[in-house]
Write a protein that holds these residues in place. Structure first.
Motif, PDB file in Angstrom:
ATOM      1  N   VAL A 107       0.853  -1.183   0.000  1.00 17.23           N
ATOM      2  CA  VAL A 107       0.000   0.000   0.000  1.00 17.23           C
ATOM      3  C   VAL A 107       0.893   1.239   0.000  1.00 17.23           C
ATOM      4  N   ASP A 108       0.644   2.148  -0.922  1.00 15.22           N
ATOM      5  CA  ASP A 108       1.427   3.376  -1.000  1.00 15.22           C
ATOM      6  C   ASP A 108       1.193   4.201   0.270  1.00 15.22           C
ATOM      7  N   PRO A 109       2.231   4.420   1.094  1.00 13.43           N
ATOM      8  CA  PRO A 109       2.038   5.161   2.348  1.00 13.43           C
ATOM      9  C   PRO A 109       1.636   6.613   2.138  1.00 13.43           C
ATOM     10  N   ALA A 146      -6.137   1.994   0.051  1.00 16.49           N
ATOM     11  CA  ALA A 146      -6.216   1.192  -1.171  1.00 16.49           C
ATOM     12  C   ALA A 146      -7.466   0.328  -1.146  1.00 16.49           C
ATOM     13  N   ILE A 147      -7.945  -0.006  -2.323  1.00 17.76           N
ATOM     14  CA  ILE A 147      -8.959  -1.035  -2.474  1.00 17.76           C
ATOM     15  C   ILE A 147      -8.229  -2.299  -2.897  1.00 17.76           C
ATOM     16  N   LEU A 148      -8.166  -3.241  -1.979  1.00 14.65           N
ATOM     17  CA  LEU A 148      -7.482  -4.503  -2.231  1.00 14.65           C
ATOM     18  C   LEU A 148      -8.484  -5.518  -2.773  1.00 14.65           C
ATOM     19  N   PHE A 149      -8.084  -6.242  -3.813  1.00  8.70           N
ATOM     20  CA  PHE A 149      -8.956  -7.308  -4.310  1.00  8.70           C
ATOM     21  C   PHE A 149      -8.143  -8.560  -4.580  1.00  8.70           C
ATOM     22  N   ASP A 150      -8.778  -9.695  -4.319  1.00 12.72           N
ATOM     23  CA  ASP A 150      -8.171 -11.007  -4.521  1.00 12.72           C
ATOM     24  C   ASP A 150      -9.152 -11.821  -5.363  1.00 12.72           C
ATOM     25  N   HIS A 166      -5.491   3.896  -4.162  1.00  8.39           N
ATOM     26  CA  HIS A 166      -5.237   3.198  -5.412  1.00  8.39           C
ATOM     27  C   HIS A 166      -5.783   1.779  -5.322  1.00  8.39           C
ATOM     28  N   LEU A 167      -5.843   1.102  -6.434  1.00  7.54           N
ATOM     29  CA  LEU A 167      -6.213  -0.306  -6.459  1.00  7.54           C
ATOM     30  C   LEU A 167      -4.970  -1.145  -6.164  1.00  7.54           C
ATOM     31  N   LEU A 168      -5.184  -2.255  -5.473  1.00 11.75           N
ATOM     32  CA  LEU A 168      -4.101  -3.182  -5.144  1.00 11.75           C
ATOM     33  C   LEU A 168      -4.638  -4.581  -5.386  1.00 11.75           C
ATOM     34  N   SER A 226      -9.842   4.351 -10.471  1.00  9.58           N
ATOM     35  CA  SER A 226      -8.552   4.752  -9.906  1.00  9.58           C
ATOM     36  C   SER A 226      -7.542   4.905 -11.028  1.00  9.58           C
ATOM     37  N   ALA A 227      -6.661   5.860 -10.874  1.00  7.11           N
ATOM     38  CA  ALA A 227      -5.639   6.105 -11.899  1.00  7.11           C
ATOM     39  C   ALA A 227      -4.547   5.052 -11.879  1.00  7.11           C
ATOM     40  N   ARG A 228      -4.384   4.354 -10.728  1.00  9.84           N
ATOM     41  CA  ARG A 228      -3.253   3.438 -10.586  1.00  9.84           C
ATOM     42  C   ARG A 228      -3.686   2.102 -10.004  1.00  9.84           C
ATOM     43  N   LEU A 229      -3.023   1.062 -10.473  1.00 11.39           N
ATOM     44  CA  LEU A 229      -3.181  -0.289  -9.930  1.00 11.39           C
ATOM     45  C   LEU A 229      -1.804  -0.809  -9.558  1.00 11.39           C
TER      46      LEU A 229
END
Length: 352
Positions: free
Chosen positions: A150-152, A157-161, A240-242, A321-324
């Motif tokens: 996760v970017d500090p 972040a929205i984490l998805f698995d 961001h998305l993670l 989100s702009a970034r994943l």
């Protein structure tokens, strides 16, 4: 992309040469095994001052949940594949001198009428005792495992698995720093979708996927995401998305143009939103045979990757989100951190 992964450092995200392993390791040897709907994965690790170092890793696609959507049961061919692979994992743990382990089973065993009977058979034939974990535990373990990515500087972040039989989504705040060991997750909410790459591909088809079929899969996943997305919008997450799963690591590998999957380049890499779109459009335009021939997809994922892309697309539409950020880590790393934290290995390191 399957079978064996190189040893790596969880804190530093870098692969070490075998000669460098063991120089700052201490404490027991731990193992974490995740028996999912599609994959069986094992990590063996020992603690370092910052986190842990993986000294052995194994992953193989076994499709344990194959056909479960229609039958409600684990099939005998799938059970035989799982038992064969679990024997390999057992031998690896013995050879590495593992003294502390957690072995979990997820959606296929949760869903199957014969899930408990299958685990009884594993105990009798392989000598391993697996526990079926609930979806909340699955989401929390993924959050623990992925929190270092996760970017500090972001709000969270929205984490998805994206799994084989289910997919978990969690809303994470800024990680909580610890004096020793990896940061702790700040999970603000979570949900579990009753769809994964295997279940979607079996329902809609995974070999020949038209735009219409793809959008039907997106709509099915979006239906399950909508209540959670509506609730999380109230929190105005600025992050961001993670993503963790074979879907996002495959997309990253294709984006990077890898001739052979390389965890060092994939784990922790960033993709911009338009780059994700470009890769998914390329995959949609590929024939099944072209997907089979791609080094980062192969025959074992060729009929599942577009179902995974559909779930990812539904998540992207719900959480623009702009970034994943891509994570080649997740449940197993979460289990290792949880065990080591419970044993106080980093607390002891801080006082030694």
């Amino acid at each position: 992309m399957q079978d064996v992964a190189a040893p790596y450092d969880y804190a530093r995200r870098e692969v070490r040469e075998p000669s460098a392993l063991g120089t700052d390791l201490y404490g027991p040897t731990y193992a974490a095994l995740d028996l999912g709907t599609n994959n069986c994965r094992l990590l063996v690790a020992r603690a370092t001052h910052e986190g842990f170092r993986v000294i052995d890793a194994f992953s193989r696609i076994i499709r344990l949940g194959e056909g479960i959507t229609s039958s409600g049961r684990l099939g005998e061919p799938a059970i035989a594949r799982a038992i064969e692979v679990l024997r390999i994992c057992r031998d690896k743990m013995r050879n590495r001198g593992v003294t502390r382990a957690r072995l979990i089973a997820t959606e296929a065993c949760r869903q199957a009428q014969n899930g408990e009977a299958f685990l009884d058979r594993v105990r009798e034939e392989v000598g391993l005792s697996l526990e079926i974990v609930d979806r909340e535990t699955e989401a929390m373990l993924a959050a623990i495992g992925c929190t270092p990515l996760v970017d500090p500087d972001a709000g969270g972040a929205i984490l998805f698995d994206i799994g084989g039989g289910s997919s978990e989504i969690a809303s994470l705040g800024r990680p909580r720093a610890t004096r020793r060991g990896p940061p702790e997750p700040a999970m603000q909410g979570w949900t579990s979708l009753p769809v994964g790459v295997v279940t979607l591909a079996e329902r809609h088809g995974g070999i020949s996927v038209t735009r219409e079929i793809f959008e039907a899969m997106v709509d099915e996943a979006a239906h399950h995401i909508a209540p959670f997305a509506s609730e999380q919008r109230k929190h105005r997450i600025n992050g961001h998305l993670l993503g963790t799963s074979g879907t996002v690591t495959t997309i990253a590998g294709v984006h990077l143009g890898l001739k052979r999957y390389d965890r060092r380049r994939v784990d922790g890499c960033w993709m911009m939103d338009d780059e994700v779109t470009e890769v998914m459009e390329r995959l949609l335009a590929m024939s099944y045979d072209e997907r089979v021939c791609n080094a980062c997809i192969g025959a074992e994922r060729a009929d599942l990757v577009l179902a995974g892309c559909a779930i990812l697309e539904a998540i992207r539409r719900a959480f623009p989100s702009a970034r994943l950020r891509v994570a080649d880590r997740g449940l197993r790393e979460g289990m290792l951190v949880q065990m080591m934290r419970a044993d106080g290995v980093w607390r002891e390191a801080g006082t030694s």
